[in-house]
Every structure is written in structure tokens, then in C-alpha cells.
Design a protein around this motif. Structure first.
Motif, mmCIF file in Angstrom:
data_model
loop_
_atom_site.group_PDB
_atom_site.id
_atom_site.type_symbol
_atom_site.label_atom_id
_atom_site.label_comp_id
_atom_site.label_asym_id
_atom_site.label_seq_id
_atom_site.Cartn_x
_atom_site.Cartn_y
_atom_site.Cartn_z
ATOM 1 N N TYR A 1 9.469 14.591 -5.603
ATOM 2 C CA TYR A 1 8.610 13.417 -5.785
ATOM 3 C C TYR A 1 7.138 13.779 -5.923
ATOM 4 C CZ TYR A 1 12.911 11.479 -3.926
ATOM 5 O OH TYR A 1 14.230 11.166 -3.728
ATOM 6 N N ALA A 2 6.749 14.976 -5.553
ATOM 7 C CA ALA A 2 5.331 15.359 -5.575
ATOM 8 C C ALA A 2 5.006 16.113 -6.848
ATOM 9 C CB ALA A 2 4.997 16.212 -4.355
ATOM 10 N N ALA A 3 3.844 15.818 -7.418
ATOM 11 C CA ALA A 3 3.399 16.492 -8.639
ATOM 12 C C ALA A 3 2.479 17.659 -8.323
ATOM 13 C CB ALA A 3 2.693 15.495 -9.548
ATOM 14 N N GLY B 1 22.391 16.773 -15.576
ATOM 15 C CA GLY B 1 23.405 17.791 -15.400
ATOM 16 C C GLY B 1 23.511 18.170 -13.931
ATOM 17 N N LEU B 2 24.393 19.126 -13.653
ATOM 18 C CA LEU B 2 24.618 19.533 -12.266
ATOM 19 C C LEU B 2 23.332 20.087 -11.648
ATOM 20 C CD1 LEU B 2 26.698 19.870 -10.017
ATOM 21 C CD2 LEU B 2 27.209 22.156 -10.923
ATOM 22 N N ARG B 3 22.629 20.919 -12.383
ATOM 23 C CA ARG B 3 21.381 21.484 -11.870
ATOM 24 C C ARG B 3 20.294 20.406 -11.781
ATOM 25 N NH1 ARG B 3 18.094 26.579 -14.517
ATOM 26 N NH2 ARG B 3 16.657 26.923 -12.775
ATOM 27 N N GLY B 4 20.310 19.482 -12.729
ATOM 28 C CA GLY B 4 19.347 18.388 -12.687
ATOM 29 C C GLY B 4 19.522 17.517 -11.465
ATOM 30 N N GLU B 5 20.770 17.281 -11.078
ATOM 31 C CA GLU B 5 21.043 16.493 -9.872
ATOM 32 C C GLU B 5 20.511 17.212 -8.630
ATOM 33 O OE1 GLU B 5 22.021 13.579 -9.398
ATOM 34 O OE2 GLU B 5 23.180 12.912 -11.132
ATOM 35 N N LYS B 6 20.650 18.540 -8.609
ATOM 36 C CA LYS B 6 20.138 19.304 -7.468
ATOM 37 C C LYS B 6 18.617 19.234 -7.410
ATOM 38 C CE LYS B 6 23.975 22.621 -7.190
ATOM 39 N NZ LYS B 6 24.377 24.049 -7.331
ATOM 40 N N VAL B 7 17.968 19.338 -8.565
ATOM 41 C CA VAL B 7 16.505 19.248 -8.614
ATOM 42 C C VAL B 7 16.044 17.882 -8.120
ATOM 43 C CG1 VAL B 7 14.506 19.173 -10.155
ATOM 44 C CG2 VAL B 7 16.225 20.961 -10.440
ATOM 45 N N ARG B 8 16.711 16.816 -8.583
ATOM 46 C CA ARG B 8 16.333 15.458 -8.196
ATOM 47 C C ARG B 8 16.507 15.237 -6.699
ATOM 48 N NH1 ARG B 8 17.839 11.199 -6.212
ATOM 49 N NH2 ARG B 8 19.919 12.050 -5.861
ATOM 50 N N ALA B 9 17.465 15.909 -6.102
ATOM 51 C CA ALA B 9 17.743 15.711 -4.681
ATOM 52 C C ALA B 9 16.802 16.502 -3.777
ATOM 53 C CB ALA B 9 19.189 16.107 -4.377
ATOM 54 N N GLU B 10 16.035 17.426 -4.344
ATOM 55 C CA GLU B 10 15.130 18.221 -3.517
ATOM 56 C C GLU B 10 13.976 17.371 -3.004
ATOM 57 O OE1 GLU B 10 13.940 21.489 -5.920
ATOM 58 O OE2 GLU B 10 15.873 22.515 -5.798
ATOM 59 N N ARG B 11 13.521 17.694 -1.803
ATOM 60 C CA ARG B 11 12.465 16.903 -1.165
ATOM 61 C C ARG B 11 11.147 16.977 -1.945
ATOM 62 N NH1 ARG B 11 10.409 17.653 5.097
ATOM 63 N NH2 ARG B 11 9.000 15.861 5.148
ATOM 64 N N LEU C 1 0.858 -1.185 0.000
ATOM 65 C CA LEU C 1 0.000 0.000 0.000
ATOM 66 C C LEU C 1 0.895 1.234 0.000
ATOM 67 C CD1 LEU C 1 -1.384 -2.322 2.070
ATOM 68 C CD2 LEU C 1 -3.249 -0.675 1.944
ATOM 69 N N ILE C 2 0.675 2.143 -0.965
ATOM 70 C CA ILE C 2 1.657 3.191 -1.208
ATOM 71 C C ILE C 2 0.980 4.428 -1.808
ATOM 72 C CG2 ILE C 2 2.238 2.459 -3.566
ATOM 73 C CD1 ILE C 2 5.226 2.857 -2.801
ATOM 74 N N THR C 3 1.599 5.603 -1.623
ATOM 75 C CA THR C 3 1.144 6.824 -2.286
ATOM 76 C C THR C 3 1.920 6.993 -3.605
ATOM 77 O OG1 THR C 3 2.830 8.171 -1.187
ATOM 78 C CG2 THR C 3 0.671 7.976 -0.089
ATOM 79 N N PRO C 4 1.404 7.787 -4.551
ATOM 80 C CA PRO C 4 2.164 8.014 -5.795
ATOM 81 C C PRO C 4 3.551 8.589 -5.526
ATOM 82 C CG PRO C 4 -0.093 8.790 -6.051
ATOM 83 C CD PRO C 4 0.073 8.431 -4.600
ATOM 84 N N GLU C 5 3.654 9.468 -4.529
ATOM 85 C CA GLU C 5 4.941 10.101 -4.241
ATOM 86 C C GLU C 5 5.969 9.091 -3.735
ATOM 87 O OE1 GLU C 5 1.876 12.645 -4.878
ATOM 88 O OE2 GLU C 5 1.894 11.338 -3.110
#
Length: 557
Positions: free
Chosen positions: A527-529, A514-524, A140-144
Motif C-alpha cells: 500500500y505504500a509508495a 497471477g500467482l505472483r501478483g496475488e503474493k505482491v498484493r498481499a504484502e504489507r 481523515l485518512i492517509t494515502p496508504e
């Protein structure tokens, strides 16, 4: 034999044949739980899920038995091979809803060797580690949280989901026309690349779908007409409904305008007078709430969080003055999690309690039996009102009870037409009549959702470690959730991401972050839309009691 007797005999035969299709362990558990019959929607769902290889939508009123209609056949289907992979996945929009459904599914598995696991931010690491080590049963899980698995547990995805057979989407209407729904749709499309050639089937559950064809298209965009629709044939419950309107006491508007024109002092006095009039009207509503909510549990919905707090405080003050117990509680999204859980526990205690709440209690979180639903102010939509009404009368034989409380502006013979129309009262009447006619707003699916597409591009690259543009387009667009995105537009999006250092291309042609993409991916928030607001914490003594959006901070003092 009369037609009634013949019909009853046929119903009993249908129940008996459906019960016989269930796994022996499920049959034993239903006997242990004291079930004496299956509802028509459960009979139909058992037949469709266990006898046909089709996706399906189960549509029934709140408390109509949808959860069991889905899980009785799903658990029976996977009981023969419970381990080796997650076999069934339940996706819910709220953590609290997942916690409630976890208890219900776990109880149904009483005689099955079938593990049941939750996965969201409040679940301990030990439980998650055990699932990754020995995947099986029901998740049982949320989309995030599912998104988090793709990004942070990509090496375990094949092990976790290779043998997935079913995905149950609860509150399907909450995903049909927004970015969060497109996000989930994309994740499920990516999940199909991980599973074995035997595709998983989707079972959607909802009480408030305006256009069932939208739900079918969401579940299977290629073959929507092949998605089975199972609707409740049991009829509707008795409804007791009353609309209460309250006139706001105020001065003649023309006189007030003249006073405001005289001096700034009069302008302030007119403002104070208007505020006093609104508070007087709110106290009138509060007195009626105390009277209507006496001796039983209720849910009262309000459109503004500030109103929730004010009404709860006023109602408890009225109780104190009458030397009665203070039975009014608050529940909304800005309260701290433990405060909300205290309210939920109180509502389930069996003692008469009334929660004045926002949409946080609109969905099927277990709060025990509720006799009446109240609505302060005109509801935003028919779907919302229908969902809220469904929280009352959940027991067999109980009517649904709805009281609506609408404040009206006092008018004068000189007031303009718009003020004399009482637009909020008019809206309340219109929404009520549409609900009584059985109409619900049809969903409007989002189109060309480039923000969610960008998020999924970053997520897919994080999952795979890098891949060329063509397979990325195939997975996300041609065979995924973004069918409306043409190749030229997709290339344009990728070029823009490259120019902004979100992605970059290797000499082998693979796209990586890229460097900025890695920072975006690491942000909390990655995962939320949906966008979360910047908030201040509200602390009393040493206890966090809630949050306030930075745009809604009260003035000093």
C-alpha cells in the motif's frame, strides 16, 4: 476619514459578509470557541469555496489558519446533507497529523450533526466498521489507508464515496515531486470514477510551495489556470535569527598526516583525537542549547538521529550537574510510537520542555506553544528550514525565533581551499539568505514513474476483480495520473508483468492477477509508495524503545 480607517472599515465588512456565508452551526461554534475575528486568508477561502465551483490552493505560513480556512467553508457546504456518503475527505501525510486535525475538525462540528472519522492503522476496527455501515461527514485518512480501501473494501467504495464533494490535501508540498504524490494523484483519479457526476473539489494546503503553478497543475492537470490561489495577505511575522558557529579544536592537519604515516598506533591515536575534538565541539553546542532553551519550550532539529540522541543526553547531563530538571526529550522516526507520543504529550504539558528531533516534528503535529526553533547543522533545503521555523511564534504578536548551530573544522595555513571554505557554514548562510529573500525550491515532478504505475495496475485489478487493458489504460493514464505514458509503453509494461506472472489474461481478454501478483498484493508494504528499510527492534527490559536499520547496526560492545 483616513485611508487607514477606510481600510479597516472595509476589512470589517469583508469579515462580516464572509461570516454570514457560513452555516448557522459553524457560526454558533465559532462564538462558543471565542473567535472575535476571521483572518484575511479565511475570509478569502470562505468566499472562493462557497461562491465558486473551483479547486483551490491555500498558501500561508505555518499557524496561519489554513486548516480553518479550508474547513469552515467545506463544513458549511456539506452541512445540509451530512449522511449517505463521505462528503469531505482530508488526506494527510502523517498519522499523528491526522489525529491532531481530527480533534480540530471535530470541535468545529460541535453544533453540526456531522460525523468525523479517522482511518489509519492505529484506529480501532469498531470505528471503521461504523463508517462502512453508515457513511457520512468527514473522513481523515492517509494515502496508504485510502489505497487499502480500494484493495480490501472495493465492494463498499461506491457506498462510501458516491456523494464525495471535497478532498482537502494537507501539506501539499510533501506530495508534489515524489512517488507518494503520484500515488495519491492516481488514487484521486480512480475515485472520480466512483463519485456521482458532480465532481469533487480539491483544496490543497501548504506553507512551503516554491512554484504555485506546480501545485495548480498537480490538482488539475487539464485546467491548472482555473485552480484558485488564496495566499496570506496578512504579512510576515517578525523574525529573530542568530547563527552560532563553533570551531572544532584539532591538531595541525599536516602534523596529523605525518603521525598517521608513522605507525598504526599513531593512526589510531589520530582517530581518537579527532573523535575527542568533535565531542568537545558537541559539548560546546550542548552548553549553549541548555542556556538558550531555559525556562520555555523549544524544538531543536538535527540532521542525524545519532546526533539527536547524543545532544539530548549531553544537555540532560549538563542539567543534572547544575541540579536542574532534565528538560530535553528526543523524537525521531526510529523511536517506538509510544516513546514519540510521550515526547509529544510532554511538549503539550505546558511545562518547559525541549524536543531534539528529526523531520518527524517538521509538519504541523500539535505540540503546544514553542518559543524557539534550533537547527543543528546546515539545513538540507530552504523549504525544510522554512517549515521548521514556522513551528515557533504561532501565537499572535509573537516573533519567530531561530538559532542555527554550525560546527566548523579547525583549519591551518597549509589546509587546502575546500577545507578553508567551511562548506557547512557556507551552506547554512546560503540557505538562510535564500529563506529571508522568500525563495523556496521549486518542485520537480516525477516523470515516467513506472514503479508506481505497476503498483496501481495491480491495485486496480484487485479493486475490479479484472478488466481489459484498454479501460485500464484510460483510467490510469489517459484520464489518470500517468498522462505521459503512451499506449505502446503501457502495453510493454503489461507484457512484462505477464511474463513475470504478476498478471495473466483470461480467454475473455480481461487482465487478472497471477500467482505472483496475488503474493505482491498481499504484502504489507504493497500500500505504500515509498520503500521501507529492513530494521531490527531495539528492546530495553521488556519494552520496545525503537528500531535500527539493518545497515546501521552498531558494532559489538
Amino acid at each position: 476619514m483616513s485611508d487607514h480607517d477606510t481600510s479597516r472599515t472595509e476589512d470589517l465588512q469583508a469579515v462580516s459578509s464572509a461570516f454570514a456565508l457560513l452555516a448557522p452551526g459553524i457560526q454558533q461554534q465559532l462564538w462558543r470557541m471565542g473567535w472575535t475575528h476571521l483572518r484575511p486568508i479565511q475570509v478569502d477561502a470562505i468566499r472562493v469555496v462557497l461562491s465558486a465551483d473551483r479547486h483551490c490552493v491555500i498558501a500561508a505560513e505555518t499557524a496561519g489558519g489554513k486548516t480553518e480556512a479550508a474547513f469552515l467553508p467545506v463544513l458549511s457546504h456539506i452541512s445540509d446533507q451530512p449522511l449517505g456518503s463521505v462528503r469531505a475527505m482530508y488526506v494527510g501525510p502523517l498519522r499523528a497529523l491526522i489525529n491532531d486535525q481530527f480533534r480540530r475538525v471535530e470541535e468545529l462540528c460541535g453544533y453540526l450533526e456531522l460525523p468525523v472519522c479517522r482511518w489509519h492503522g492505529d484506529v480501532g476496527a469498531g470505528s471503521k466498521k461504523q463508517l462502512v455501515k453508515d457513511p457520512g461527514g468527514v473522513l481523515l485518512i492517509t494515502p496508504e489507508s485510502l489505497e487499502s480501501l480500494f484493495v480490501n473494501r472495493s465492494a463498499q467504495l461506491q457506498r462510501l464515496f458516491a456523494g464525495l464533494r471535497f478532498v482537502v490535501i494537507d501539506e501539499l508540498h510533501a506530495f508534489l515531486d515524489n512517488e507518494r504524490g503520484r500515488h495519491l494523484q492516481s488514487l484521486l483519479g480512480r475515485l472520480r470514477h466512483i463519485c456521482t457526476p458532480e465532481r469533487f473539489r480539491i483544496v490543497g494546503l501548504s506553507a512551503t510551495i516554491g512554484d504555485i503553478t506546480m501545485a495548480q497543475r498537480y490538482i488539475d492537470v487539464d485546467h491548472p489556470d482555473q485552480v484558485a490561489v488564496i495566499e496570506d495577505r496578512a504579512g510576515t511575522k517578525e523574525l529573530k535569527f542568530r547563527l552560532h558557529a563553533y570551531a572544532c579544536p584539532t591538531t595541525d592537519r599536516d602534523d596529523a598526516e605525518e603521525k598517521q604515516a608513522e605507525t598504526e598506533v599513531c593512526d589510531q591515536a589520530a582517530g581518537d583525537e579527532a573523535e575527542d575534538a568533535v565531542m568537545t565541539m558537541m559539548r560546546m553546542i550542548a552548553h549553549d542549547l541548555v542556556e538558550h532553551c531555559r525556562s520555555h519550550s523549544n524544538l531543536v532539529f538535527a540532521n542525524r538521529k545519532s546526533d539527536i540522541e547524543i545532544y539530548a543526553d549531553q544537555c540532560n547531563e549538563i542539567c543534572r550537574r547544575a541540579s536542574q530538571p532534565e528538560t530535553f526529550l528526543v523524537h525521531h522516526g526510529s523511536l517506538a510510537k509510544d516513546v514519540r507520543e510521550d515526547t509529544e504529550a510532554e511538549m503539550k504539558s505546558g511545562r518547559p520542555r525541549t524536543a531534539i528531533c528529526s523531520s518527524t516534528l517538521e509538519m504541523g503535529i500539535d505540540i503546544g506553544s514553542v518559543k524557539m526553533v534550533g537547527q543543528i547543522g546546515a539545513p538540507w533545503s530552504v523549504a525544510s528550514l522554512k517549515q521548521r521555523l514556522g513551528r515557533s511564534g504561532r501565537k499572535d504578536g509573537e516573533p519567530r525565533i531561530l538559532r542555527m548551530y554550525i560546527g566548523c573544522d579547525a583549519t591551518t595555513p597549509h589546509a587546502d581551499l575546500v577545507n578553508r571554505l567551511q562548506t557547512e557554514l557556507l551552506q547554512a548562510v546560503a540557505v538562510s539568505e535564500l529563506m529571508l529573500e522568500g525563495w523556496v525550491e521549486p518542485s520537480q515532478p516525477s516523470t515516467c514513474d513506472l514503479s508506481t504505475l505497476v503498483q496501481q495496475c495491480i491495485s486496480l485489478i484487485a479493486e475490479t476483480g479484472g478488466l481489459p487493458a484498454k479501460p485500464m489504460y484510460e483510467r490510469l493514464c489517459a484520464q489518470g495520473a500517468f498522462r505521459e505514458i503512451e499506449p505502446a509503453l503501457f502495453v510493454s509494461v503489461l507484457r512484462s508483468l505477464g511474463q513475470n506472472d504478476i498478471v495473466e489474461q483470461t480467454q475473455q481478454g480481461e487482465l487478472i492477477l497471477g500467482l505472483r501478483g496475488e503474493k505482491v498484493r498481499a504484502e504489507r508494504d504493497f500500500y505504500a509508495a515509498f520503500q521501507s528499510s529492513v530494521e531490527f527492534s531495539v528492546i530495553h527490559s521488556d519494552r520496545l524503545i525503537g528500531t535500527l536499520p539493518i545497515t546501521s547496526v552498531p558494532a559489538v560492545d
